[in-house]
Design an enzyme around this catalytic site. Structure first.
Site, PDB file in Angstrom:
ATOM      1  N   ASP A 221      38.220  30.509  31.680  1.00 39.47           N
ATOM      2  CA  ASP A 221      38.980  31.618  31.086  1.00 39.47           C
ATOM      3  C   ASP A 221      39.573  32.455  32.217  1.00 39.47           C
ATOM      4  O   ASP A 221      39.175  32.322  33.380  1.00 39.47           O
ATOM      5  CB  ASP A 221      38.080  32.486  30.194  1.00 39.47           C
ATOM      6  CG  ASP A 221      36.939  33.148  30.950  1.00 39.47           C
ATOM      7  OD1 ASP A 221      36.322  32.478  31.812  1.00 39.47           O
ATOM      8  OD2 ASP A 221      36.649  34.336  30.693  1.00 39.47           O
TER       9      ASP A 221
ATOM     10  N   ASP B 201      41.045  31.993  40.432  1.00 35.91           N
ATOM     11  CA  ASP B 201      39.907  32.523  39.659  1.00 35.91           C
ATOM     12  C   ASP B 201      40.031  32.109  38.210  1.00 35.91           C
ATOM     13  O   ASP B 201      40.615  32.799  37.435  1.00 35.91           O
ATOM     14  CB  ASP B 201      39.864  34.039  39.804  1.00 35.91           C
ATOM     15  CG  ASP B 201      38.757  34.694  38.993  1.00 35.91           C
ATOM     16  OD1 ASP B 201      37.812  33.999  38.613  1.00 35.91           O
ATOM     17  OD2 ASP B 201      38.860  35.917  38.728  1.00 35.91           O
TER      18      ASP B 201
ATOM     19  N   GLU C  84      33.618  34.161  31.080  1.00 35.49           N
ATOM     20  CA  GLU C  84      33.176  34.862  32.286  1.00 35.49           C
ATOM     21  C   GLU C  84      33.868  36.214  32.449  1.00 35.49           C
ATOM     22  O   GLU C  84      33.241  37.200  32.811  1.00 35.49           O
ATOM     23  CB  GLU C  84      33.417  33.992  33.527  1.00 35.49           C
ATOM     24  CG  GLU C  84      32.617  34.413  34.764  1.00 35.49           C
ATOM     25  CD  GLU C  84      33.240  35.562  35.556  1.00 35.49           C
ATOM     26  OE1 GLU C  84      32.497  36.201  36.329  1.00 35.49           O
ATOM     27  OE2 GLU C  84      34.455  35.834  35.426  1.00 35.49           O
ATOM     28  N   GLU C  85      35.154  36.263  32.167  1.00 32.42           N
ATOM     29  CA  GLU C  85      35.902  37.515  32.363  1.00 32.42           C
ATOM     30  C   GLU C  85      35.599  38.537  31.276  1.00 32.42           C
ATOM     31  O   GLU C  85      36.122  39.651  31.306  1.00 32.42           O
ATOM     32  CB  GLU C  85      37.408  37.234  32.416  1.00 32.42           C
ATOM     33  CG  GLU C  85      37.840  36.237  33.493  1.00 32.42           C
ATOM     34  CD  GLU C  85      37.670  36.762  34.920  1.00 32.42           C
ATOM     35  OE1 GLU C  85      37.088  37.855  35.097  1.00 32.42           O
ATOM     36  OE2 GLU C  85      38.109  36.071  35.853  1.00 32.42           O
TER      37      GLU C  85
ATOM     38  N   ASP D 288      33.237  30.759  42.642  1.00 25.59           N
ATOM     39  CA  ASP D 288      33.947  31.789  41.877  1.00 25.59           C
ATOM     40  C   ASP D 288      34.042  33.070  42.690  1.00 25.59           C
ATOM     41  O   ASP D 288      33.940  34.155  42.161  1.00 25.59           O
ATOM     42  CB  ASP D 288      33.211  32.038  40.549  1.00 25.59           C
ATOM     43  CG  ASP D 288      34.004  32.928  39.600  1.00 25.59           C
ATOM     44  OD1 ASP D 288      35.245  33.014  39.763  1.00 25.59           O
ATOM     45  OD2 ASP D 288      33.399  33.549  38.727  1.00 25.59           O
TER      46      ASP D 288
HETATM   47 ZN   LIG Z   1      35.861  34.310  38.354  1.00 31.51          ZN
HETATM   48 ZN   LIG Z   2      37.456  36.908  37.570  1.00 30.59          ZN
END
Ligand SMILES: [Zn+2]
Ligand SMILES: [Zn+2]
Ligand SMILES: [Zn+2]
Ligand SMILES: [Zn+2]
Lengths: 451, 451
Positions: A100, A132, A166-167, A197
Site C-alpha cells: 500500500d 516506499d 502499513e501506511e 522499508d
Molecule cells: Zn513503508
Molecule cells: Zn511509508
C-alpha cells in the site's frame, strides 16, 4: 565474494522488464488511508500474489477482517503469505514488505503524475511507492525470477509477509504474525527476518539498520475556569491554566535537548568506544542533517553527538497545545482548559512502562510547586518500545557480505530515530534476529514527493 | 437630594411605554459585525434619530464613509449627533452610547428569541441589546421625554454622540470625535462626558467607573527549520522552535500572576491608604469572582488583593501558540515556526510606548541565553493606553448624588480590567473629565446571553 556474473548479466538483460513491472505496480493507486481506493489495494494484493506465483512461490491471501475508517466499516485488504523451500539444512528467512502507499497528487506538489512511473534524467525512478515500498518488494521478486527462470536453487528457505495496511497502522498484522509464528504456522521455523522499508542515511552509502527508537506520547491538561475567560476581567485575579501549563512544559527539556525529567536520560548507558566508532564511521555530516532540516540549526558541530542524538539517545519534543488560542490575530482569551502535547523517543533499556512513572511523578511534583488551584490531568496517549538488534549476528554478517558484493563498499550501520512498529512485532513474536535492509536512498522522501 | 416625586411618578406611569419602546429597539437586529444586517444598523440609526427629535433634540446623522469587512466594501452606519440647550451659565454634558449589537441566536444558547424583548418572571428585561447598549441609550431618551412633555428645562446643556459600530471596533468614530471637538464643532464647549456602556460590579450596588486598563498585545515567533520536521528523525539533533518558545513564554509571568519582565510591575506605585479603602468598601467578595469564573481559582483569599489584581495592577496572560499542533490526537511533529501570543493589561503610568521596550529587550536577552540557532521575531499586534479619572471631580460628585437619590445608597467606585477605547478618545480629544455610569448589573452578560 562478488555477486555471480551470471546474475548481474540477468539483471542487465531484464532491466527494462523489471522497470516496466515497477511501473505497472506504481500505476495501481493502492492508497490504504483512502476508503475510495480500498479496491485498488485489493487489486494490488492480487497482482502481487500472481507475480509471486509466477516465480514459484506458494501463496495465500489472508482475510484480516473488517475495520472502521472515517466512520465507515471496510474490509481490510488481504495480507499475502508466501513460501519457497523447506530444506532443514538451510536457514529460513522471512521477508516483509508492504504494497500500500500514501496518498499523492500533483496538487500536493508533485512535478510528475505520481501514479505514472517516470525515469528522471539522472536515472532515478519517480513515482508513488517506487521506494516506499513497492520497489523493495519487487526487488525480492526480481531475485526470485532469476532463480526460477534459471532453475537455480535458493540458498535459503524463504517466507514472505506482504501487507496492504502499513501506511494506515498495519491493522490486523500483529494478530496474523503472532498466529503464524505458532508451531505449524507459516512462520514456524523462521531463523531471521529481513525488512526492507526504510532508507540509507545519505545518497552515497548503503546501510543496514539495527535500531529504532520507541515512543511515549503525553497529553498534560490543566483546567480551572468553568469557561474561557476574558483577560481584561480576570487577568491577575485567577490561576490561569495556560500560565501553569507553560511553566510545566518549560521544565521538560532544555534548549540543548537535554531531558530534565530526573532519571530519564540517566537510564541510558554512555556509549562504549566501539559504539562511538560506529558513529564516527558513518558517511554523514552536519551539513547532511542541516540540509534535510532546511536550516543551520544542528545542536552541535560534532557529527557523532548529532548522530547519537538521533539514534541512541532519547529525545523530548513539545508538539503543541490543544484548547489554547491557535488562530491568527490577537484574541485576549484566558483558555479554560489547555492540553500540552509532548513525546519522548525512547532507547533501550527505556520502555513506556519504565519511563511513564518518572514523567508522571515529576509533572505532579512540579505542579504541586505552583500552588495552583487549577486541576492537572496527565494522559499517556500511546507508546511503543525501542528495538536494537545484535549487529554481529550472522543475519547482519550475511547482509554486510551481500552489500559488499553488490556495492563494493561497507554498509553504514545505522539506528533510526523513529519507529517501524512491525519490526518489534516480528522480533517479539519469533524471538529471532531482525534486520532492516533499506533499498531506498536518503533523499527518496518517504511520504513526501518522488517516492 | 431625593429625586423629584413628580419625575418618579412619570416613570411609573410611563413604564409600559418605556418597555415597549425598548422592545421596538431590540426588535431591530442592528448587528454591526454582520454585513447582511448593515441595513438594520442604518434603520436603527434612523429610528433613534426620530425618537430624539420627538423629545426636542436637534440631530444630525453623520456619514462616516466606507470600510472593508470580510473582504467586502460597505458603507459605515451613520453616527448620530444631538444637542439641546446652549446656556452659558450651565455645564455642558456629552452623553455617549451605541445602538449596534453583537450577533445572537437561539443556536448560541439563548433560551428566548434574542431579538424579542421578554420580561422574565423576576422582572428582568431579556433581549439582545437590552443592556448593551440600547437600554442605557433609551434611559437617556426617557429622561428627555419627561422634560419635554412636562416643559421642564434641563439643568445642563446636553450633547449626544451615538454610534452604530461599537461592537466592530468603533470604525470612523475617533476621527469624528476629534473633528467635532474643535472650535465650532458639535462638542465645542463640552465640560464633561458620561458614558453608559459597562456594568455594576455585582447585582446589588450601583457603580461609577473611574478607570480602565490599557493593553499591549505581542506575538513572539521562533522559527528555524525549513519545514515541519518529524520528531523521530530530528528529535535531539536540532534546535526545536517550540522548546525555545515555551522557555521564553515561561519567563513572562509566574503562577501567582506576578509579571517577571523587569521594570513592568515596578512602574506602578503601591496603593495609598485612601485607595485601599476604596477597594475595601466595594460590595464584592471572593465568592463573586469565583462564581463568575465558574470555579474556586482566585489567586488570593483577600478580597482587596483580588480586586486590585483586576483593577489597579497590570496583568499578563498567555493566550496560545500559532503554528504548533493544536488538534486532538497525537501528532509527532516538530513545528518549524511557532508564534506565542500574550498580552499585558496596563495601568497608569504604563503605556504601550513605555512597556514595549522592556518586553522586547527582556525577550531578546532571555533568548540570547538559550544559545539557539533559531530566529526570534517580536511583533506588537496592537495596544491602547489605560485611563483613570479623578473621582473627586464635580462630574463624579454629581453622579454620586444622582445615584444616592435614586438607589438610596452610595455607588461602588470601580475600575475595570478591560478597555473601552472610546473613553480614551473623549478624554484626550476634549481634555475633560469622563465618567462611566453603568446602568447594567454585573450579571447582565454583555456579549453573552440575555443582554
Ligand atoms: Zn513503508
Ligand atoms: Zn511509508
Ligand atoms: Zn457596549
Ligand atoms: Zn458590547
Amino acid at each position: 565474494m562478488a555477486a555471480p556474473s551470471e546474475f548481474l548479466k540477468f539483471v542487465d538483460t531484464n532491466a527494462d522488464g523489471f522497470i516496466q513491472r515497477l511501473a505497472d505496480a506504481v500505476a495501481i493507486p493502492s492508497i490504504s488511508g483512502d476508503a475510495s481506493h480500498r479496491s485498488d489495494v485489493v487489486k494490488m494484493a492480487k497482482w502481487l500474489e500472481n507475480h509471486l506465483k509466477a516465480v514459484g512461490v506458494e501463496t495465500q491471501l489472508v482475510d484480516l477482517g473488517k475495520h472502521k475508517m472515517d466512520g465507515e466499516e471496510l474490509d481490510l485488504p488481504p495480507a499475502i503469505l508466501g513460501r519457497i523451500g523447506n530444506d532443514p539444512k538451510k536457514k529460513t528467512v522471512l521477508v516483509y514488505g508492504h504494497f500500500d502507499v500514501q496518498p499523492a497528487s500533483k496538487s500536493d506538489g508533485w512535478d510528475t503524475e505520481p501514479f505514472t512511473l517516470k525515469i528522471h534524467e539522472d536515472g532515478r525512478l519517480i513515482g508513488r511507492g517506487s521506494s516506499d515500498d513497492k520497489g523493495p518488494v519487487l526487488g525480492w521478486l526480481n531475485v526470485l525470477q532469476y532463480h526460477f527462470q534459471n532453475k537455480k536453487e535458493l540458498p535459503v528457505n524463504l517466507r514472505c509477509c506482504f501487507e496492504g495496511m502499513e501506511e494506515s497502522g498495519s491493522e490486523g498484522l500483529d494478530d496474523l504474525v503472532k498466529k503464524e509464528s505458532q508451531p505449524g504456522g507459516w512462520f514456524d521455523g523462521v531463523d531471521c527476518v529481513c525488512i526492507s522499508d526504510n532508507y540509507w542515511l545519505n545518497t552515497r552509502t548503503p546501510a543496514l539498520t539495527y535500531g529504532l527508537r520507541g515512543l511515549t506520547y503525553f497529553k498534560v491538561t490543566v483546567s480551572g475556569p468553568g469557561r474561557d475567560l476574558h483577560s481584561g476581567v480576570f487577568g491577575r485575579t485567577v490561576h490561569e491554566p495556560m500560565t501553569d501549563l507553560i511553566i510545566l512544559m518549560s521544565k521538560l527539556v532544555d534548549g540543548s535537548g537535554k531531558i530534565l525529567i530526573p532519571g530519564v536520560d540517566e537510564m541510558v548507558a554512555p556509549p562504549t568506544n566501539s559504539e562511538r566508532s560506529i558513529y564516527e564511521g558513518l558517511n554523514y555530516s552536519i551539513a547532511d542533517v542541516e540540509e534535510s532540516a532546511g536550516a543551520s540549526i544542528a545542536l552541535s558541530a560534532n557529527k557523532v553527538d548529532v548522530l547519537m542524538g538521533r539514534m541512541r539517545y532519547p529525545s523530548l519534543s513539545l508538539h503543541g497545545i490543544e484548547g489554547a488560542f491557535s488562530g491568527v490575530g490577537a484574541k485576549t482569551v484566558i483558555p479554560a482548559k489547555v492540553g500540552g502535547k509532548f513525546s519522548i523517543r525512547l532507547v533501550p533499556p527505556q520502555t513506556p512502562d519504565t519511563v511513564n512513572p518518572l514523567v508522571i511523578s515529576y509533572l505532579e511534583s512540579e505542579f504541586a510547586k505552583l500552588n495552583s488551584k487549577n486541576k492537572l490531568t496527565i494522559e499517556s496517549l500511546h507508546g511503543g518500545k525501542p528495538w536494537v538488534a545484535d549487529v554481529n549476528h550472522w543475519n547482519f554478517e550475511a547482509a554486510k557480505a551481500a552489500t559488499r558484493s553488490i556495492y563494493k563498499q561497507e554498509p553504514d550501520l545505522t539506528r533510526e530515530g523513529g519507529s517501524i512498529p512491525v519490526t518489534l512485532t516480528f522480533a517479539e513474536s519469533l524471538g529471532v534476529n531482525v534486520l532492516l535492509l533499506p533499498m531506498g536512498r536518503g533523499d527518496d522522501g518517504a511520504h513526501l514527493l518522488i517516492s
